[in-house]
Design a protein around this motif. Structure first.
Motif, PDB file in Angstrom:
ATOM      1  N   VAL A  47       0.860  -1.185   0.000  1.00 47.92           N
ATOM      2  CA  VAL A  47       0.000   0.000   0.000  1.00 47.92           C
ATOM      3  C   VAL A  47       0.894   1.232   0.000  1.00 47.92           C
ATOM      4  N   TYR A  48       0.582   2.206  -0.829  1.00 55.44           N
ATOM      5  CA  TYR A  48       1.340   3.449  -0.782  1.00 55.44           C
ATOM      6  C   TYR A  48       0.449   4.603  -1.191  1.00 55.44           C
ATOM      7  N   ARG A  49       0.989   5.782  -1.073  1.00 57.42           N
ATOM      8  CA  ARG A  49       0.226   6.989  -1.335  1.00 57.42           C
ATOM      9  C   ARG A  49       0.860   7.749  -2.479  1.00 57.42           C
ATOM     10  N   LYS A  50       0.048   8.230  -3.400  1.00 58.98           N
ATOM     11  CA  LYS A  50       0.603   9.093  -4.437  1.00 58.98           C
ATOM     12  C   LYS A  50      -0.496  10.004  -4.983  1.00 58.98           C
ATOM     13  N   GLU A  51      -0.063  10.992  -5.755  1.00 56.31           N
ATOM     14  CA  GLU A  51      -0.996  11.925  -6.371  1.00 56.31           C
ATOM     15  C   GLU A  51      -1.654  11.266  -7.561  1.00 56.31           C
ATOM     16  N   SER A  52      -2.918  11.528  -7.716  1.00 52.06           N
ATOM     17  CA  SER A  52      -3.602  10.980  -8.873  1.00 52.06           C
ATOM     18  C   SER A  52      -4.795  11.853  -9.224  1.00 52.06           C
ATOM     19  N   ALA A  53      -5.156  11.837 -10.500  1.00 56.89           N
ATOM     20  CA  ALA A  53      -6.199  12.760 -10.975  1.00 56.89           C
ATOM     21  C   ALA A  53      -7.593  12.235 -10.663  1.00 56.89           C
ATOM     22  N   VAL A  54      -8.495  13.172 -10.322  1.00 53.72           N
ATOM     23  CA  VAL A  54      -9.910  12.849 -10.155  1.00 53.72           C
ATOM     24  C   VAL A  54     -10.719  13.837 -10.989  1.00 53.72           C
ATOM     25  N   ASN A  55     -11.998  13.484 -11.217  1.00 49.68           N
ATOM     26  CA  ASN A  55     -12.906  14.430 -11.880  1.00 49.68           C
ATOM     27  C   ASN A  55     -13.320  15.454 -10.835  1.00 49.68           C
ATOM     28  N   TRP A  56     -13.104  16.718 -11.130  1.00 45.21           N
ATOM     29  CA  TRP A  56     -13.448  17.757 -10.162  1.00 45.21           C
ATOM     30  C   TRP A  56     -14.559  18.640 -10.716  1.00 45.21           C
ATOM     31  N   ASP A  57     -15.612  18.765  -9.912  1.00 48.10           N
ATOM     32  CA  ASP A  57     -16.711  19.654 -10.278  1.00 48.10           C
ATOM     33  C   ASP A  57     -16.448  21.003  -9.619  1.00 48.10           C
ATOM     34  N   PRO A  58     -16.092  22.032 -10.405  1.00 50.53           N
ATOM     35  CA  PRO A  58     -15.670  23.302  -9.812  1.00 50.53           C
ATOM     36  C   PRO A  58     -16.827  24.076  -9.194  1.00 50.53           C
ATOM     37  N   VAL A  59     -18.063  23.720  -9.495  1.00 51.75           N
ATOM     38  CA  VAL A  59     -19.200  24.423  -8.905  1.00 51.75           C
ATOM     39  C   VAL A  59     -19.596  23.774  -7.581  1.00 51.75           C
ATOM     40  N   ASP A  60     -19.822  22.455  -7.620  1.00 47.72           N
ATOM     41  CA  ASP A  60     -20.183  21.749  -6.388  1.00 47.72           C
ATOM     42  C   ASP A  60     -18.978  21.523  -5.481  1.00 47.72           C
ATOM     43  N   MET A  61     -17.777  21.821  -5.978  1.00 52.35           N
ATOM     44  CA  MET A  61     -16.536  21.623  -5.228  1.00 52.35           C
ATOM     45  C   MET A  61     -16.427  20.187  -4.708  1.00 52.35           C
ATOM     46  N   THR A  62     -16.674  19.246  -5.607  1.00 53.68           N
ATOM     47  CA  THR A  62     -16.668  17.856  -5.161  1.00 53.68           C
ATOM     48  C   THR A  62     -16.072  16.955  -6.239  1.00 53.68           C
ATOM     49  N   VAL A  63     -15.638  15.772  -5.792  1.00 52.81           N
ATOM     50  CA  VAL A  63     -15.106  14.773  -6.710  1.00 52.81           C
ATOM     51  C   VAL A  63     -16.267  14.008  -7.327  1.00 52.81           C
ATOM     52  N   LEU A  64     -16.184  13.766  -8.624  1.00 58.03           N
ATOM     53  CA  LEU A  64     -17.247  13.026  -9.297  1.00 58.03           C
ATOM     54  C   LEU A  64     -16.740  11.679  -9.788  1.00 58.03           C
ATOM     55  N   ALA A  65     -17.612  10.682  -9.746  1.00 60.47           N
ATOM     56  CA  ALA A  65     -17.317   9.398 -10.383  1.00 60.47           C
ATOM     57  C   ALA A  65     -17.459   9.588 -11.889  1.00 60.47           C
ATOM     58  N   ASN A  66     -16.803   8.701 -12.662  1.00 57.62           N
ATOM     59  CA  ASN A  66     -16.923   8.821 -14.118  1.00 57.62           C
ATOM     60  C   ASN A  66     -18.390   8.805 -14.550  1.00 57.62           C
ATOM     61  N   GLU A  67     -19.174   7.997 -13.841  1.00 57.10           N
ATOM     62  CA  GLU A  67     -20.586   7.877 -14.171  1.00 57.10           C
ATOM     63  C   GLU A  67     -21.327   9.202 -13.998  1.00 57.10           C
ATOM     64  N   GLN A  68     -20.794  10.051 -13.108  1.00 57.15           N
ATOM     65  CA  GLN A  68     -21.465  11.320 -12.813  1.00 57.15           C
ATOM     66  C   GLN A  68     -21.023  12.442 -13.747  1.00 57.15           C
ATOM     67  N   VAL A  69     -20.140  12.085 -14.686  1.00 62.29           N
ATOM     68  CA  VAL A  69     -19.714  13.071 -15.683  1.00 62.29           C
ATOM     69  C   VAL A  69     -20.438  12.748 -16.980  1.00 62.29           C
ATOM     70  N   ILE A  70     -21.300  13.668 -17.413  1.00 59.60           N
ATOM     71  CA  ILE A  70     -22.072  13.421 -18.624  1.00 59.60           C
ATOM     72  C   ILE A  70     -21.713  14.491 -19.649  1.00 59.60           C
ATOM     73  N   ASP A  71     -21.191  14.027 -20.788  1.00 62.03           N
ATOM     74  CA  ASP A  71     -20.715  14.940 -21.842  1.00 62.03           C
ATOM     75  C   ASP A  71     -19.767  15.991 -21.287  1.00 62.03           C
ATOM     76  N   GLY A  72     -18.878  15.542 -20.398  1.00 58.17           N
ATOM     77  CA  GLY A  72     -17.864  16.461 -19.885  1.00 58.17           C
ATOM     78  C   GLY A  72     -18.351  17.414 -18.804  1.00 58.17           C
ATOM     79  N   ARG A  73     -19.601  17.231 -18.337  1.00 61.18           N
ATOM     80  CA  ARG A  73     -20.138  18.133 -17.317  1.00 61.18           C
ATOM     81  C   ARG A  73     -20.612  17.363 -16.093  1.00 61.18           C
ATOM     82  N   GLY A  74     -20.573  18.033 -14.945  1.00 59.86           N
ATOM     83  CA  GLY A  74     -21.069  17.430 -13.708  1.00 59.86           C
ATOM     84  C   GLY A  74     -22.561  17.171 -13.821  1.00 59.86           C
ATOM     85  N   TRP A  75     -23.008  15.999 -13.373  1.00 58.25           N
ATOM     86  CA  TRP A  75     -24.400  15.614 -13.607  1.00 58.25           C
ATOM     87  C   TRP A  75     -25.406  16.459 -12.845  1.00 58.25           C
ATOM     88  N   ARG A  76     -24.985  17.069 -11.710  1.00 59.49           N
ATOM     89  CA  ARG A  76     -25.949  17.897 -10.981  1.00 59.49           C
ATOM     90  C   ARG A  76     -25.740  19.379 -11.279  1.00 59.49           C
TER      91      ARG A  76
END
Length: 850
Positions: A148-177
């Motif tokens: 087990v180790y720790r490193k930096e890795s990219a996530v989907n970031w919703d800049p409006v909701d200020m939250t991490v999104l799952a791939n499923e929650q990204v629709i056409d490149g936009r946050g689903w909510r």
RNA sequence: GCCCCUGUGGCGAAAUUGGUAGACGCGACCGACUCAAAAUCGGUUGCCGCAAGGCAUGCUGGUUCGAGUCCGGCCAGGGGCACCA
């Protein structure tokens, strides 16, 4: 003559099996062990037809193996952590735990209603501390083993909701909510070193004889072992303290066709340039647009920025290549830098065309050898090296070796193996999952949670009113003292990927002590799982993670098993037509308004309309049942109408299990009719129970069915087993009363029992069978009855069938040939011509070549 | 974009793995039973043709005495792509 009362029989026998604990597996049984497992369900609300199909298949096999004398482990549980519970919490203001437990209760009742031979004493839910606490212990074991180790890795970031999104929650490149454009953001996260086992996981596939080839191939490609060359380009100048850039290539042979070097936007050199130059910084920022999914990244428009830096070609220091920052180069694969060969790589070709870079042919394609390249796409096939100095005339593999040899001799590169497989990122910024048992201390850094503090339980008092991780916002939960120095510290608030939960549940089913994840000796009695059954959609991720987890446990000496699933079967989906009308919104945007099958009626010409109206409805594609298309059929309603056995029979009929099964009203009715037909046979037995005499023909058909059905069930070819049972029933119905017929009916109950167990128990009891049919042995086959003494021989002229002959089995070739040539139709077809050649395949055919 | 799979009657499919294409089921049609309907039972059912016969396994080319099955090219549909489970 009575009708089979399925509802009464279902309830009665399900209670009998329950009361007697018929299907509880005994760890200490002296019988040979067999572990049959279906992928456990996510408790989403109600059982769907896909579950019914999956569990019916496993159930038939489990019941069959019991009859064959095995002690069978066939357990069931709940993959209970996951996003839908949090979504429900947000939308319906319920607690994820309450919502999940309610779903489990509903779905358990639905499963019980189908009469599955499950060992409910071993039921588990991954959201219970009993389970996830042991998972935390295993995580600490992995941590201590350096996995087990720790490193930096990219996530989907919703800049409006200020939250991490799952791939499923990204629709056409936009946050689903929020609808905001999603960007990639780096976060420090926990990783498991699956790449340490890349070679083992690849090699292990060879031993998995009872896995579908396609799944093995998909895993092989996923692991993606490639041999290549890692080497350094000298740069004209120094950037970020580097005067070289290291690249990896699987095509070192094409090195003389290179026309640029490209580095990832998050490559250290790109980062350093961005820090100094706003134009570069802007481009690097631009590369962060969009989500993290491969499909999105790879279909994005290819963008590059010339850094002005030049790299020297390793074989000619006067040859300068431009260095680009490019959005299609991945930091996670190889070295995060590549050299581009436009003529022989499609992506490089598109990039070079766009930025006006040279395209030079270095591998011949047919008779095309000139360096000028005029084709519309890159050539990636085999050929001879051209325009490549010392490589000219070599084939591709030889040229690869030659370049690697030179690079190693010159000290500027090495032959390397790289893997497409990346380490497994398990951190999730969510509440409803297993808390990661780690503590962050300002002084001591990362400190594992003490074993005695396990299970680290999720707090109950959380709110989902705002987006983001409730664990992080909780007033007290994350505040703990550092186990090392005692100063205030912070609990890890990320939870584990739910794939971790499903990576070892099959071991916990085999053994579930209170004080440890599993007992080694008991678990090993059952493992590996003999037959694992589930959807193809899990062909890569879940199955690879479970294989990794098992190997990791093996590596740590915790279990003597390396592969978790000896046999794997991937079943098809249950589909149904969807029905919709086109609705146009005020803005003129068309959208489909779906209707449930129960709202639809069909006209004679196949068109559909809404029941009770004459409104036309469009009949859509036959596709996977899903709530959004409203084309689902609730299994419980159907079971209440037709009984469990009819539903089970339909799930097994017609479609081969690996292919999709289309739900149809007529299909379930056909299954119901068959159940009643079977019942009439059993019920009518009393009237001719004392019939005498042998019926050799029926005896043969019976024994053929016993052998054939057994073979088909073992191969999971349920549709074929079903067809054989139909044939046998047809034969019995047509046969005159005889001792043979009476025996056939009695035996039929046992052959059909795994598929229609309630009916079989009822018949068994009525016929005075001993104990339960569930405990009865599978009937013995008389091998003498399987052989035929006569065979039908096909007679062909030039490969076309002209006649058939019935001949004694094993007739000599010349006898067959003579009989074939004498046949009227053959004589007529030959029309006096002498055959040029006659091919005789004994017991099969004669082909006359004229 | 990358990886994988699938394609046979009106429909779901079978074909001993290169040897009689369409077993078995659904549907449809005809008949029996019935006052009638349902249920049940019997028969017919790949296409063209009165027949002899011909044509048929997504399309196309090849290997073979023989191809649904093997090889090449294409078309269509589906699954997965690392944070859906």
């Amino acid at each position: 003559m009575s009708r089979f009362n399925a509802l009464k029989a279902d309830a009665h026998w399900q209670k009998v099996w329950d009361d007697r604990r018929t299907f509880a597996a005994d760890d200490s049984s002296p019988k040979p062990k067999s572990y049959v497992l279906e992928m456990f369900p996510y408790p989403s609300g109600r059982i769907h037809m896909g579950h019914v199909r999956n569990y019916t298949m496993g159930d038939v096999l489990a019941r069959f193996r019991r009859m064959r004398g095995f002690e069978v482990l066939h357990p069931m549980g709940w993959d209970a952590f996951g996003m839908p519970a949090e979504n429900a919490a947000m939308e319906k203001k319920v607690h994820p735990r309450g919502w999940t437990l309610e779903n489990i209760a509903t779905m358990k009742a639905q499963l019980k209603r189908l009469g599955f031979a499950l060992d409910w004493t071993r039921e588990l839910a991954t959201c219970e501390p009993d389970y996830y606490g042991q998972e935390q212990a295993l995580f600490l074991d992995l941590y201590e083993s350096g996995l087990v180790y720790r490193k930096e890795s990219a996530v989907n970031w919703d800049p409006v909701d200020m939250t991490v999104l799952a791939n499923e929650q990204v629709i056409d490149g936009r946050g689903w909510r929020s609808g905001a454009l999603v960007e990639r953001r780096k976060l420090s996260q926990w990783f498991l070193k699956i790449t340490q086992f890349a070679d083992d996981l690849l090699e292990g596939l060879n031993g998995l004889e009872h896995w579908p080839d396609k799944v093995k191939l998909m895993q092989e490609n996923w692991i993606g072992k490639s041999e290549g060359l890692q080497f350094r380009f000298k740069l004209n100048g120094e950037t970020a303290g580097a005067d070289e850039v290291e690249v990896f290539t699987t095509r070192p042979d094409t090195i003389f066709g290179s026309s640029f070097v490209a580095i990832a936007a998050d490559h250290p050199i790109a980062q350093a340039l961005a820090a100094a130059d706003p134009e570069v910084a802007a481009f690097v920022e631009l590369c962060k647009a969009g989500g993290t999914s491969a499909a999105e990244i790879e279909t994005q428009e290819k963008l590059g920025l010339d850094t002005g830096i030049r790299a020297s070609h390793p074989f000619d220091s006067n040859w300068q290549l431009p260095v680009y920052i490019a959005n299609f180069v991945l930091m996670d694969y190889g070295t995060g830098a590549v050299f581009g060969v436009p003529a022989h790589d499609q992506r490089d070709f598109e990039f070079a065309s766009k930025y006006g870079l040279p395209i030079r042919r270095v591998v011949s394609e047919g008779d095309k050898t000139a360096p000028e390249f005029h084709d519309a796409e890159a050539y990636t096939g085999p050929g001879t090296l051209v325009n490549s100095h010392f490589l000219d005339g070599m084939d591709v593999p030889d040229a690869k070796r030659a370049v690697i040899t030179r690079a190693e001799a010159g000290g500027w590169g090495t032959g390397t193996t790289v893997w497409r497989l990346r380490d497994w990122g398990v951190s999730r910024q969510r509440y409803w999952g297993t808390p990661i048992p780690m503590i962050h201390c300002e002084g001591c850094g990362v400190v594992p949670a003490p074993r005695e503090s396990l299970p680290i339980e999720l707090p109950q008092d959380v709110s989902f009113d705002v987006p983001g991780n409730p664990l992080d916002r909780h007033a007290t939960w994350k505040h703990v003292d550092c186990p090392k120095c005692g100063k205030p510290a912070r609990r890890e608030t990320d939870t584990l990927d739910t794939f971790v939960d499903s990576s070892w549940y099959f071991i916990r089913f085999a053994s579930q002590p209170k004080d440890k994840p599993f007992d080694k000796a008991i678990a090993e009695q059952w493992l590996p799982v003999g037959q694992y059954i589930g959807g193809v959609e899990h062909a890569i991720l879940h199955l690879l993670y479970a294989r990794f987890w098992t190997r990791a446990l093996n590596h740590m000496g915790m279990i003597d098993v390396t592969e978790p699933f000896a046999g794997l079967f991937t079943q098809g989906m249950v589909t149904h037509a969807s029905y919709y009308q086109i609705e146009e919104s005020a803005e003129g945007v068309e959208r489909k308004l779906y209707f449930e099958p129960s709202q639809i009626a069909r006209r004679g010409d196949g068109t559909a309309f809404l029941t009770g109206t004459d409104e036309d409805v469009i009949v859509g594609r036959v596709e996977k049942m899903s709530k959004s298309k409203k084309n689902t059929v609730d299994p419980t309603e159907i079971v209440d109408q037709y009984g469990a056995d009819a539903v089970r029979w339909f799930m097994l009929s017609d479609s081969p299990p690996e292919r999709d099964l289309e739900w149809s009203e007529s299909g379930i009715e056909g299954a119901w009719r068959f159940v009643q037909r079977l019942w009439r046979l059993f019920d009518g037995l009393a009237e001719c129970a004392d019939a005498e005499g042998a019926d050799k023909d029926l005896d043969k058909k019976l024994h053929r069915a016993i052998a054939g059905v057994a073979q088909d069930i073992e191969a999971l070819s349920f549709n074929k087993a079903v067809a054989k049972l139909y044939e046998l029933v047809n034969a019995i119905e047509r046969a005159q009363p005889s001792a043979s017929r009476t025996a056939a009916v009695r035996t039929l109950a046992r052959i059909a029992a795994p598929m229609v167990p309630h009916l079989a128990e009822e018949a068994w009891a009525a016929m005075g069978g001993e104990g339960l049919i569930a405990d009865a042995p599978w009937p013995e086959v008389d091998p003498a009855l399987l052989v035929d003494d006569e065979v039908t021989i096909a007679v062909q002229v030039n490969g076309k069938l002209r006649h058939t002959l019935v001949m004694p089995k094993g007739s000599a070739k010349d006898v067959l040939e003579a009989a074939a040539l004498a046949a009227d139709n053959v004589v007529r077809t030959l029309d006096g011509k002498a055959p040029k050649k006659v091919i005789v395949v004994p017991d099969r055919l004669v082909n006359i070549v004229a």
